[in-house]
Design a protein around this motif. Sequence first.
Motif, PDB file in Angstrom:
ATOM      1  N   VAL A 375      98.188 -21.458  42.090  1.00 31.64           N
ATOM      2  CA  VAL A 375      99.664 -21.149  41.836  1.00 31.64           C
ATOM      3  C   VAL A 375      99.019 -19.811  42.314  1.00 31.64           C
ATOM      4  CG1 VAL A 375     101.140 -21.055  40.099  1.00 31.64           C
ATOM      5  CG2 VAL A 375     100.603 -22.720  39.550  1.00 31.64           C
ATOM      6  N   PRO A 376      99.606 -19.337  43.260  1.00 32.38           N
ATOM      7  CA  PRO A 376      99.307 -18.081  43.478  1.00 32.38           C
ATOM      8  C   PRO A 376      99.585 -16.930  42.927  1.00 32.38           C
ATOM      9  CG  PRO A 376     100.490 -18.857  45.425  1.00 32.38           C
ATOM     10  CD  PRO A 376     100.620 -19.943  43.971  1.00 32.38           C
ATOM     11  N   GLU A 377     100.564 -17.348  41.905  1.00 37.01           N
ATOM     12  CA  GLU A 377     100.937 -15.480  41.004  1.00 37.01           C
ATOM     13  C   GLU A 377      99.395 -15.429  40.670  1.00 37.01           C
ATOM     14  OE1 GLU A 377     105.137 -17.890  42.205  1.00 37.01           O
ATOM     15  OE2 GLU A 377     102.890 -18.444  42.441  1.00 37.01           O
ATOM     16  N   GLY A 409      98.573 -23.074  35.840  1.00 36.99           N
ATOM     17  CA  GLY A 409      97.807 -22.282  37.127  1.00 36.99           C
ATOM     18  C   GLY A 409      96.811 -21.596  36.354  1.00 36.99           C
ATOM     19  N   PHE A 410      96.745 -21.571  35.160  1.00 40.23           N
ATOM     20  CA  PHE A 410      95.674 -20.749  34.576  1.00 40.23           C
ATOM     21  C   PHE A 410      94.593 -21.466  34.039  1.00 40.23           C
ATOM     22  CE2 PHE A 410      99.048 -18.620  32.355  1.00 40.23           C
ATOM     23  CZ  PHE A 410      98.846 -17.361  32.984  1.00 40.23           C
ATOM     24  N   LEU A 603     100.052 -11.497  33.536  1.00 44.17           N
ATOM     25  CA  LEU A 603      98.500 -11.937  34.051  1.00 44.17           C
ATOM     26  C   LEU A 603      98.800 -11.927  35.470  1.00 44.17           C
ATOM     27  CD1 LEU A 603      97.019 -14.375  31.411  1.00 44.17           C
ATOM     28  CD2 LEU A 603      97.039 -11.429  31.613  1.00 44.17           C
ATOM     29  N   GLN A 604      99.969 -11.677  36.480  1.00 42.99           N
ATOM     30  CA  GLN A 604     100.810 -12.663  37.266  1.00 42.99           C
ATOM     31  C   GLN A 604      99.592 -11.297  38.149  1.00 42.99           C
ATOM     32  OE1 GLN A 604     104.611 -13.191  38.252  1.00 42.99           O
ATOM     33  NE2 GLN A 604     104.878 -11.409  37.352  1.00 42.99           N
ATOM     34  N   ARG A 605      99.906 -12.499  39.948  1.00 44.88           N
ATOM     35  CA  ARG A 605      98.652 -10.455  39.813  1.00 44.88           C
ATOM     36  C   ARG A 605     100.230  -9.515  40.824  1.00 44.88           C
ATOM     37  NH1 ARG A 605      94.890 -12.488  43.083  1.00 44.88           N
ATOM     38  NH2 ARG A 605      94.612 -14.801  43.896  1.00 44.88           N
TER      39      ARG A 605
END
Length: 606
Positions: A375-377, A409-410, A603-605
């Motif tokens: 999950v890119p984010e 996605g973590f 925590l997302q980019r």
Amino acid sequence: MPSTPDATTVVRELLELTSWQAFDIDADGRVLAGHDGLGSTQLVEISPDGTRTPLTDLPSRCSGRYLPGRRQVVVQHDTGGDELMQLSLLDLDPLPVAPAGLDALTPLVRDPAHMHVLQDVAADALVYSTNRRNGVDMDVVVRDLVTGEERTLYDGGGYVAQTVASHDRTSVAVTALSLRPASSLVFLAGERAVGDGAVTDPDEHALHHSAAWTAGDDALLLASNHDREHTAVLRIGLDGGSWEPLVTDDEHDLQLWAAPDASAMVVGTLVDGALELAVHETDGTLRCRVDQPQPGAAEVVWASDASRFVVTVSSSTAPSSVSSVDARTGVLTPLVASDVPAHVAERLVVPTVHRVPTPDGEQVPCFVYRPTREVPEVAGASVLVVHGGPESMATRLFNPVVQALAATGFTVLVPNVRGSTGYGKRWYSLDDVDLRLDSVADLAALHDWLPELGLDPDRSALWGGSYGGYMVLAGTTMQPERWAAGVDIVGISSLVTFLENTSAYRRAYREREYGSLKHDRELLERASPITYLDQLRAPLFVIHGANDPRVPLSEAEQIAAALAARGIPHELKVYDDEGHGLAKRANRLDAYPAAVEFLVHHLQRS
């Protein structure tokens, strides 16, 4: 063609999965099970032909035992998670046409101000422990189910963990907590007690559990680490003078479930958070191994004739199910299981097992759950999920929160920091009293190891409940440069106020682990997250039950007030119908997806 469900949908579906638990099996092969299909664990009867009959629909979760030879169940229940257990009777002849509410139960032992814990049952009597005498000490009482008369078998004080009656019903073996850290003691009450009744040394630093009487009531079977590093299955004389090893393993802790007639026993070997089950004769001889489909956690309930037992099994990718096992062959026959939709099953993760080095030369056992799809984010972000206790362990069972975080996605790390059980006496003793902050230091070691997994150390969070919640608060306050966010569930913010306000019957046994208010206040303050609030900068999501008897709501309220005063992003969710954790699915569905989204946001980019 339908679109692939997004992570948010999968998270909710994971939290909506149901689970099963076996409580008892009667002489005719009917299984008394717990199922949370109604939103909290309620009783369901499973007949030999597989028919399921819902038995209860109570406001809070419950458990129960069959009365041998009678179509009746003793139901143990509390109110809103307050853990003040009450005992009631439910008639099963005829079976209820609809699940029974409280008004359909016959009161047996009711005193809402105190706890009454079911310990053992017979056709005409039951044994329970209660703190009603003074609110602190647990007495052991036998109640005649015909006359209603009660007789106190033990009132010598302390916290009773388990009581089991001898086959001739003249005596009971009592396992209680001792005042040594992570230790217990065993004594007898009744005709077979020798001297003062002590079987084990109350001053020994040792754990004894799963006590059972031998067939002739002349000795006890125990799982114990008496005079050894790892828990073994031992036979001990009633005077405590002789210890005979029956099943041992120099590398792993063992667990024990003895058959009611003491003709056989199931022994579980704990290997990195998963149990391998086998049936042994009571002299220790291996009879057969249990045909387990995959490693995981397990609980065993024997049939009265010892011909079979039912086992509750959960693995990392399968919610708890119930199976019947032939005690002669070890062949397992599934009884009930939860359906997992295919699109959810494909997102489930089997963890890898690691040992994480620490600066002082220790190695922290750790399970790592990597997401099945990127999950890119949140790619590269991680969440450490710390278990409660501290005298407990993370196992390779199905944890919907862990799987939900991975589905989002973590990468999820589930460690057994020092102080955890399941890895021998030395490891679980490494956080006692003045060593408390050494377990917090393990969080830093785990954080420093993140680059070895290719993870971004600037985007890592902590998640934990109870003692795990304490670790979340300790990590974010004492190691502020390492953690970007945290989710604290029923956690301790101050060891001082926790000990001052926890239930009276628990205080002495928590002080044995953390230190006493009278003698160790400076240490308690030094190990309390609230002492370091001036260092806190990580956003926190805080969850608590208003009826929590273990960690009072005030622990969450004071941390939330401090966050608000400092302008740190946070959210506090309090549930009026919950105790120590979230037992009701509706509340979990309200709290956990929101907590996951909170972590995604922080925590997302960038």
